[in-house]
Design a protein around this motif. Sequence first.
Motif, PDB file in Angstrom:
ATOM      1  N   GLU A   4      59.916  73.682  85.741  1.00  0.00           N
ATOM      2  CA  GLU A   4      59.134  74.321  84.607  1.00  0.00           C
ATOM      3  C   GLU A   4      57.712  73.905  84.160  1.00  0.00           C
ATOM      4  OE1 GLU A   4      59.859  75.195  79.765  1.00  0.00           O
ATOM      5  OE2 GLU A   4      60.508  73.259  80.440  1.00  0.00           O
ATOM      6  N   ILE A   5      57.040  75.094  84.164  1.00  0.00           N
ATOM      7  CA  ILE A   5      55.302  75.697  84.900  1.00  0.00           C
ATOM      8  C   ILE A   5      54.922  75.597  83.219  1.00  0.00           C
ATOM      9  CG2 ILE A   5      55.372  74.581  86.685  1.00  0.00           C
ATOM     10  CD1 ILE A   5      54.730  77.428  87.347  1.00  0.00           C
ATOM     11  N   ASP A   6      54.126  75.685  83.038  1.00  0.00           N
ATOM     12  CA  ASP A   6      53.157  75.642  81.450  1.00  0.00           C
ATOM     13  C   ASP A   6      52.655  76.840  81.428  1.00  0.00           C
ATOM     14  OD1 ASP A   6      52.455  76.196  79.318  1.00  0.00           O
ATOM     15  OD2 ASP A   6      51.855  74.502  78.059  1.00  0.00           O
ATOM     16  N   VAL A   7      52.861  78.320  81.881  1.00  0.00           N
ATOM     17  CA  VAL A   7      51.760  79.300  81.706  1.00  0.00           C
ATOM     18  C   VAL A   7      50.562  79.888  80.753  1.00  0.00           C
ATOM     19  CG1 VAL A   7      52.922  79.993  83.931  1.00  0.00           C
ATOM     20  CG2 VAL A   7      53.511  80.932  81.731  1.00  0.00           C
ATOM     21  N   GLY A   8      51.266  78.830  79.458  1.00  0.00           N
ATOM     22  CA  GLY A   8      50.262  79.697  78.632  1.00  0.00           C
ATOM     23  C   GLY A   8      51.265  79.589  77.790  1.00  0.00           C
ATOM     24  N   LEU A   9      52.640  79.229  77.216  1.00  0.00           N
ATOM     25  CA  LEU A   9      52.968  79.356  76.055  1.00  0.00           C
ATOM     26  C   LEU A   9      53.256  78.010  75.089  1.00  0.00           C
ATOM     27  CD1 LEU A   9      55.194  81.152  74.369  1.00  0.00           C
ATOM     28  CD2 LEU A   9      57.189  79.840  75.932  1.00  0.00           C
ATOM     29  N   HIS A  10      53.106  76.658  75.958  1.00  0.00           N
ATOM     30  CA  HIS A  10      52.512  75.024  75.298  1.00  0.00           C
ATOM     31  C   HIS A  10      53.945  74.983  74.661  1.00  0.00           C
ATOM     32  CE1 HIS A  10      49.026  76.270  76.999  1.00  0.00           C
ATOM     33  NE2 HIS A  10      48.539  76.548  75.738  1.00  0.00           N
ATOM     34  N   ARG A  11      55.005  75.670  75.695  1.00  0.00           N
ATOM     35  CA  ARG A  11      56.534  75.417  74.594  1.00  0.00           C
ATOM     36  C   ARG A  11      56.926  73.585  75.573  1.00  0.00           C
ATOM     37  NH1 ARG A  11      61.120  79.548  73.729  1.00  0.00           N
ATOM     38  NH2 ARG A  11      61.402  78.895  75.781  1.00  0.00           N
ATOM     39  N   GLY A  12      56.106  73.729  76.089  1.00  0.00           N
ATOM     40  CA  GLY A  12      56.915  72.237  77.565  1.00  0.00           C
ATOM     41  C   GLY A  12      56.388  72.728  79.309  1.00  0.00           C
ATOM     42  N   GLY A  13      56.396  71.921  80.156  1.00  0.00           N
ATOM     43  CA  GLY A  13      56.728  72.429  81.500  1.00  0.00           C
ATOM     44  C   GLY A  13      55.483  71.426  82.191  1.00  0.00           C
ATOM     45  N   PHE A  14      55.528  71.349  83.175  1.00  0.00           N
ATOM     46  CA  PHE A  14      54.149  71.058  83.719  1.00  0.00           C
ATOM     47  C   PHE A  14      53.202  71.461  83.383  1.00  0.00           C
ATOM     48  CE2 PHE A  14      57.685  69.344  86.012  1.00  0.00           C
ATOM     49  CZ  PHE A  14      57.269  67.347  86.421  1.00  0.00           C
ATOM     50  N   SER A  15      52.168  71.388  83.276  1.00  0.00           N
ATOM     51  CA  SER A  15      50.675  71.774  82.621  1.00  0.00           C
ATOM     52  C   SER A  15      49.364  71.739  83.499  1.00  0.00           C
ATOM     53  CB  SER A  15      50.581  71.779  81.357  1.00  0.00           C
ATOM     54  OG  SER A  15      49.857  70.398  81.027  1.00  0.00           O
ATOM     55  N   SER A  16      49.631  70.704  84.506  1.00  0.00           N
ATOM     56  CA  SER A  16      48.450  70.304  85.360  1.00  0.00           C
ATOM     57  C   SER A  16      49.222  70.776  86.371  1.00  0.00           C
ATOM     58  CB  SER A  16      47.479  69.491  84.492  1.00  0.00           C
ATOM     59  OG  SER A  16      48.163  68.574  84.840  1.00  0.00           O
ATOM     60  N   LEU A  17      47.663  71.019  87.468  1.00  0.00           N
ATOM     61  CA  LEU A  17      48.505  70.698  89.212  1.00  0.00           C
ATOM     62  C   LEU A  17      48.171  68.463  89.220  1.00  0.00           C
ATOM     63  CD1 LEU A  17      45.401  73.872  90.737  1.00  0.00           C
ATOM     64  CD2 LEU A  17      48.551  73.211  90.058  1.00  0.00           C
ATOM     65  N   GLU A  18      47.671  68.320  88.680  1.00  0.00           N
ATOM     66  CA  GLU A  18      47.789  67.109  89.098  1.00  0.00           C
ATOM     67  C   GLU A  18      48.762  66.399  88.929  1.00  0.00           C
ATOM     68  OE1 GLU A  18      45.576  62.760  87.259  1.00  0.00           O
ATOM     69  OE2 GLU A  18      44.570  64.307  86.700  1.00  0.00           O
ATOM     70  N   ASN A  19      49.678  66.864  87.242  1.00  0.00           N
ATOM     71  CA  ASN A  19      50.719  65.827  87.282  1.00  0.00           C
ATOM     72  C   ASN A  19      52.249  67.039  87.798  1.00  0.00           C
ATOM     73  OD1 ASN A  19      50.164  64.419  84.982  1.00  0.00           O
ATOM     74  ND2 ASN A  19      50.306  66.350  83.710  1.00  0.00           N
ATOM     75  N   LEU A  20      52.314  68.115  87.827  1.00  0.00           N
ATOM     76  CA  LEU A  20      52.934  69.019  89.273  1.00  0.00           C
ATOM     77  C   LEU A  20      53.145  68.418  90.329  1.00  0.00           C
ATOM     78  CD1 LEU A  20      54.511  71.021  89.426  1.00  0.00           C
ATOM     79  CD2 LEU A  20      53.071  72.668  90.434  1.00  0.00           C
TER      80      LEU A  20
END
Length: 392
Positions: A152-168
């Motif tokens: 799961e990636i965070d594309v702007g909803l900010h409900r969770g998921g990887f939100s940075s390329l570093e963490n991904l």
Amino acid sequence: MDMYFKTLNKELKNYQRAIPCLLVDLDILDENITEVISNFRKDTSLRVVVKSLPSFQLIEYILEKTHSNKLMVFHQPFLTDLASRLDNKSDVLLGKPMPIKTAEYFYNNLPQQHNGFNPFTQTQWLVDTEKRIKEYINLAKQLNQKLRLNIEIDVGLHRGGFSSLENLRKGLSLIQNNQEFVGFSGFMGYDPHVVKLPKIIRSEKKALQLANQFYEQCKSLLQKEFPLLWNDNLTFNGAGSPTLNLHKEQSSPINDISIGSCFVKPTSFDILSLKNYKPAAFIATPVLKIFSNTTLPGLETLKKLFTKKSAFIYGGFWKADYYYPKGIKQNNLFGASTNQTMINIPKNVSLQVDDFVFLRPHQSEFVFLQFGEVLPIRKGKIQQPWQLLNNS
């Protein structure tokens, strides 16, 4: 509209019993399916959201009409039920990260009878953190079975998921270093905020641009730094009913769109981006009692002041809006009831005991489950009932 609901009212009054029921009009559903198909790129897969359509026959109907074999599941009991019904061509993506105990429970309690569905190779588990990836790696070791993981990636909803390329990058490294236990199946980035953000905060165009940009960056990172995880069959899931139409262009980074609610269009989906879809689901419930005015407890002497006709219906207090006859409303002084709800009736409306009133649900995923079955309607006639998925 009058003739439509008068026909349904007559059909329901002649039905085998009179209780609150959930109707799905198949003719309207077919129109919505046609609208969905017209908005799909040929290189994009349609994935049916089970929580929004929690009846196997309803899901099966839509899968057949849309030529899809893909589902998104949000609830372990539904996944268990489906595991006994789906065939070896189905693909299931979890729509939210499941607690590891729930995933473990699913595998330890698989249905004995099945139709060819392999719960290991045909299920994509959603993972949103490094911690959860590690948990699924450990579960795979415990089961001695390889599991498929979708990030799961965070594309702007900010409900969770990887939100940075570093963490991904860290999450992908974990999967790549444990490929004997887990396989990478793709990304999931949900973007309903794109059409729901007030324009004063961010325009739809800008919100979509930012969401797609981050999704592309995640795909680029995967392809450049983790080529061993890349293949042509990866699931790049996204969208949803509200943003379906925004992913028609080839520039969209997703190849897999999950939709459900737009097929039946509850009131929460009365939004501009779904203006071409029609309501296909209704609650119908019988009138139990009719009064020429409204009499309230403790205010009996004032009943002549309350001139509106009133009635009590079977049930009520659903997440739904009164829809037909036009103008009927819940009496808020008497209050809502799950047993018998008082409604007020305009003077010009003719409503009798045993007639049905109709409501539109706010959502399908929760409201459908409050009824024992779905009654499909075809050309105003009730068809064979459809059962709901097992919810326990």
